[in-house]
Write a protein that holds these residues in place. Structure first.
Motif, PDB file in Angstrom:
ATOM      1  N   HIS A 127       0.628  -1.186   0.146  1.00  0.00           N
ATOM      2  CA  HIS A 127       0.025  -0.007   0.185  1.00  0.00           C
ATOM      3  C   HIS A 127       0.674   1.162  -0.029  1.00  0.00           C
ATOM      4  CE1 HIS A 127      -3.217   2.486   1.061  1.00  0.00           C
ATOM      5  NE2 HIS A 127      -2.664   3.270   2.042  1.00  0.00           N
ATOM      6  N   LEU A 128       2.002   1.280   0.663  1.00  0.00           N
ATOM      7  CA  LEU A 128       2.785   2.621   1.099  1.00  0.00           C
ATOM      8  C   LEU A 128       3.452   3.079  -0.340  1.00  0.00           C
ATOM      9  CD1 LEU A 128       4.293   2.271   4.608  1.00  0.00           C
ATOM     10  CD2 LEU A 128       2.343   3.642   3.956  1.00  0.00           C
ATOM     11  N   PRO A 129       3.970   2.305  -1.087  1.00  0.00           N
ATOM     12  CA  PRO A 129       4.605   2.891  -2.195  1.00  0.00           C
ATOM     13  C   PRO A 129       3.666   4.059  -3.194  1.00  0.00           C
ATOM     14  CG  PRO A 129       5.558   0.700  -1.971  1.00  0.00           C
ATOM     15  CD  PRO A 129       4.341   0.745  -1.017  1.00  0.00           C
TER      16      PRO A 129
ATOM     17  N   LYS B 110       0.703   5.068  -2.212  1.00  0.00           N
ATOM     18  CA  LYS B 110       0.234   6.347  -1.249  1.00  0.00           C
ATOM     19  C   LYS B 110       1.203   7.340  -1.344  1.00  0.00           C
ATOM     20  CE  LYS B 110      -2.373   5.781   2.307  1.00  0.00           C
ATOM     21  NZ  LYS B 110      -3.457   6.868   2.087  1.00  0.00           N
ATOM     22  N   ILE B 111       2.318   6.969  -1.067  1.00  0.00           N
ATOM     23  CA  ILE B 111       3.413   8.168  -0.981  1.00  0.00           C
ATOM     24  C   ILE B 111       3.754   8.622  -2.438  1.00  0.00           C
ATOM     25  CG2 ILE B 111       5.997   8.408  -0.632  1.00  0.00           C
ATOM     26  CD1 ILE B 111       5.840   6.076   1.540  1.00  0.00           C
ATOM     27  N   ARG B 112       3.594   7.848  -3.468  1.00  0.00           N
ATOM     28  CA  ARG B 112       3.687   8.578  -4.759  1.00  0.00           C
ATOM     29  C   ARG B 112       2.420   9.315  -5.003  1.00  0.00           C
ATOM     30  NH1 ARG B 112       1.974   4.242  -8.770  1.00  0.00           N
ATOM     31  NH2 ARG B 112      -0.148   4.896  -7.910  1.00  0.00           N
ATOM     32  N   ASP B 113       1.278   9.065  -4.759  1.00  0.00           N
ATOM     33  CA  ASP B 113       0.167   9.892  -4.826  1.00  0.00           C
ATOM     34  C   ASP B 113       0.234  11.139  -4.054  1.00  0.00           C
ATOM     35  OD1 ASP B 113      -0.786   8.077  -6.620  1.00  0.00           O
ATOM     36  OD2 ASP B 113      -1.917   7.133  -5.245  1.00  0.00           O
ATOM     37  N   LEU B 114       0.583  11.024  -2.706  1.00  0.00           N
ATOM     38  CA  LEU B 114       0.670  12.380  -1.918  1.00  0.00           C
ATOM     39  C   LEU B 114       1.739  13.206  -2.342  1.00  0.00           C
ATOM     40  CD1 LEU B 114      -0.450  10.680   1.358  1.00  0.00           C
ATOM     41  CD2 LEU B 114      -1.865  12.009  -0.112  1.00  0.00           C
ATOM     42  N   LEU B 115       3.090  12.680  -2.645  1.00  0.00           N
ATOM     43  CA  LEU B 115       4.066  13.353  -2.747  1.00  0.00           C
ATOM     44  C   LEU B 115       4.817  13.759  -3.950  1.00  0.00           C
ATOM     45  CD1 LEU B 115       6.219  12.091   0.542  1.00  0.00           C
ATOM     46  CD2 LEU B 115       4.927  14.180   0.173  1.00  0.00           C
ATOM     47  N   GLY B 116       4.464  12.451  -5.087  1.00  0.00           N
ATOM     48  CA  GLY B 116       4.809  12.501  -6.255  1.00  0.00           C
ATOM     49  C   GLY B 116       6.240  12.187  -6.536  1.00  0.00           C
ATOM     50  N   ILE B 117       6.783  11.131  -5.552  1.00  0.00           N
ATOM     51  CA  ILE B 117       7.987  10.497  -5.542  1.00  0.00           C
ATOM     52  C   ILE B 117       8.141   9.065  -5.399  1.00  0.00           C
ATOM     53  CG2 ILE B 117       9.034  12.723  -4.795  1.00  0.00           C
ATOM     54  CD1 ILE B 117       9.428  11.071  -1.916  1.00  0.00           C
ATOM     55  N   MET B 118       9.009   8.328  -5.628  1.00  0.00           N
ATOM     56  CA  MET B 118       9.024   7.097  -5.452  1.00  0.00           C
ATOM     57  C   MET B 118      10.174   6.758  -4.311  1.00  0.00           C
ATOM     58  SD  MET B 118       7.095   5.845  -7.756  1.00  0.00           S
ATOM     59  CE  MET B 118       7.275   4.341  -7.823  1.00  0.00           C
ATOM     60  N   VAL B 119       9.569   5.903  -3.551  1.00  0.00           N
ATOM     61  CA  VAL B 119      10.417   5.360  -2.402  1.00  0.00           C
ATOM     62  C   VAL B 119      10.615   3.815  -2.366  1.00  0.00           C
ATOM     63  CG1 VAL B 119       9.894   7.379  -0.985  1.00  0.00           C
ATOM     64  CG2 VAL B 119       8.630   5.350  -0.813  1.00  0.00           C
ATOM     65  N   GLY B 120      11.634   3.435  -1.861  1.00  0.00           N
ATOM     66  CA  GLY B 120      11.833   1.917  -1.466  1.00  0.00           C
ATOM     67  C   GLY B 120      11.360   1.450  -0.197  1.00  0.00           C
TER      68      GLY B 120
END
Length: 469
Positions: free
Chosen positions: A54-56, A58-68
């Motif tokens: 879920h988190l990748p 959500k973070i992409r949608d809220l911040l516009g960045i990709m995280v590991g």
């Protein structure tokens, strides 16, 4: 592992922790660990598998960045590590910008936000165009002063100086389309504070921290501010202490003129002009303090500043113009020059303090020099003890200073070199060109006249210097 600039622990996930991820992305990157308590102990996540998927998104949608997002396990307890890379562009969370500072996440507001956005765009405050500033707003007097200084320094093509104001400003990279940049308002406006609040210098003499005896304000463009500040310090604040060796009169100063000049130029170049606060110079009997509302370059420490470092001026366009005008010798060597001046003058290098919401540079007098200055040394006459400097001489003088005094070895040679090519230079011109006080130049000229190497010919205000040997 401890919480730090690049590590944060959370027991469980909440969407508001996107602020921390935003802060990591806007700073140097970092890792948000979900499933550890505030002491670092793994407490586990019952829904770790679900969050892993879920988190990748959500973070992409809220911040516009990709995280590991990585699943970890310790003693059968699962937890997540969210790894965030630093981003070159500014990242916001619901319209707010956050940055990591130490082990905390800070929301950026006002001037700090504006500076952050400029840095992410690869720009500086002084390079932003001002839509209200046009060529017609450039002061002819300021441009003439710059042209004279640039001609003496030889760091500006003479053809550009002859081609008019647009050519000069374009060569200094102060034009952007039809507008001038903010640096132009500081450098070529008669009243820069009318466009940039606090763009002036304040000087005060203190007996104690709460006992201010007198003060001065220095206004005008930055070239004028530097010259006038040095003159006011020289005439009114940096008192001359008189002693004698036999019949020879010696003037001794507690602080090196060249070091103070460099500290002033550093304050002008590295000041954060968006603060709206003037540079402040506080003079005491035993110390002098230069404060400006600036800060070190991003990720720099005082240790790095004190060591060998590249030039990274807070206002590069201002620094470039001052370099072209001959006010500074080169970029990135200011601290080394101040140290050398202090060493040759017999005092400790200045103390640098970043705890004052800006940068404070403090010169302390040598206790031995101070004791001598106050009348405690052999050869010091009580009746002259401490006197204030005489008024600065603005034009060449026919009669040298009556009593010979000690002069730095290199100064006479530099004076001769300059006068050989520009025999109409005044004492003030010479002082500015070689970075010495007017009195030091007068002493050098007096020695050259006494030695039969130099004389002044013609009327006092329209004459010239002539080499004799």
């Amino acid at each position: 592992m401890k919480e730090s600039q690049r590590v944060e622990w959370k027991e469980s996930w909440r969407d508001e922790f996107c602020k921390t991820i935003c802060g990591f992305a806007n700073a140097d990157g970092g890792t948000l660990v979900v499933g550890r308590d505030n002491k670092g102990k793994v407490v586990g996540l019952p829904n770790a598998d679900k969050l892993l998927e879920h988190l990748p998104n959500k973070i992409r949608d809220l911040l516009g960045i990709m995280v590991g997002v990585n699943l970890r396990e310790q003693s059968t307890r699962e937890y997540l590590e969210i790894v965030v890379e630093p981003y070159p562009n500014p990242i916001s969370y619901r319209g707010e910008y956050y940055v990591r500072s130490g082990s905390t996440t800070q929301a950026l507001k006002g001037a700090a936000l504006a500076q952050f956005l400029l840095r992410k765009q690869g720009r500086h405050w002084d390079a932003v165009p001002d839509p209200t500033l046009h060529l017609k707003n450039v002061s002819a007097d300021a441009l003439r002063l710059f042209a004279q200084s640039a001609t003496r320094s030889g760091r500006m093509p003479e053809g550009v100086l002859r081609d008019g104001r647009r050519a000069v400003l374009d060569n200094l990279e102060l034009l952007e389309g039809p507008y001038l940049k903010r640096a132009a308002a500081l450098l070529f406006s008669d009243r820069p504070e009318s466009r940039v609040s606090g763009a002036w210098i304040k000087i005060g003499f203190f007996v104690t921290d709460d006992d201010l005896r007198h003060q001065d304000e220095i206004h005008g463009n930055l070239f004028e501010q530097v010259e006038e500040t040095l003159k006011v310090l020289d005439r009114k604040y940096l008192k001359a202490y008189i002693s004698y060796e036999g019949l020879q009169r010696i003037e001794s100063y507690l602080f090196p003129y060249g070091g103070l000049r460099e500290a002033l130029l550093n304050a002008v170049i590295h000041k954060d002009y968006s603060s709206g606060i003037p540079i402040q110079i506080s003079v005491y009997e035993d110390k002098i303090m230069f404060w400006n509302p600036g800060e070190l370059p991003h990720n720099w420490t005082l240790k790095k500043l004190m060591g060998k470092h590249p030039s990274k001026p807070f206002n590069p366009l201002v620094a470039n113009a001052l370099f072209r005008a001959g006010f500074i010798e080169s970029w990135g060597r200011g601290i080394e020059k101040i140290r050398r001046e202090c060493r040759e003058h017999g005092i400790e290098p200045p103390v640098y303090d970043l705890s004052m919401s800006g940068l404070m540079v403090i010169f302390h007098a040598n206790p031995g020099h101070l004791a001598a200055a106050m009348g405690g040394a052999k050869g010091t006459t009580p009746e002259t003890g401490r006197t204030t400097p005489e008024t600065t001489q603005e034009t060449p003088v026919e009669t040298p200073v009556e009593t010979p005094v000690k002069t730095p070895v290199k100064t006479p040679a530099r004076v001769l070199d300059l006068l050989a090519s520009q025999p109409a230079m005044t004492m003030a011109d010479l002082a500015l060109a070689i970075g010495k006080s007017t009195r030091a130049v007068e002493r050098a000229v007096a020695k050259l006249v006494k030695d039969g190497r130099l004389r002044f010919v013609g009327p006092r205000k329209a004459g010239r210097w002539e080499m004799l040997k």
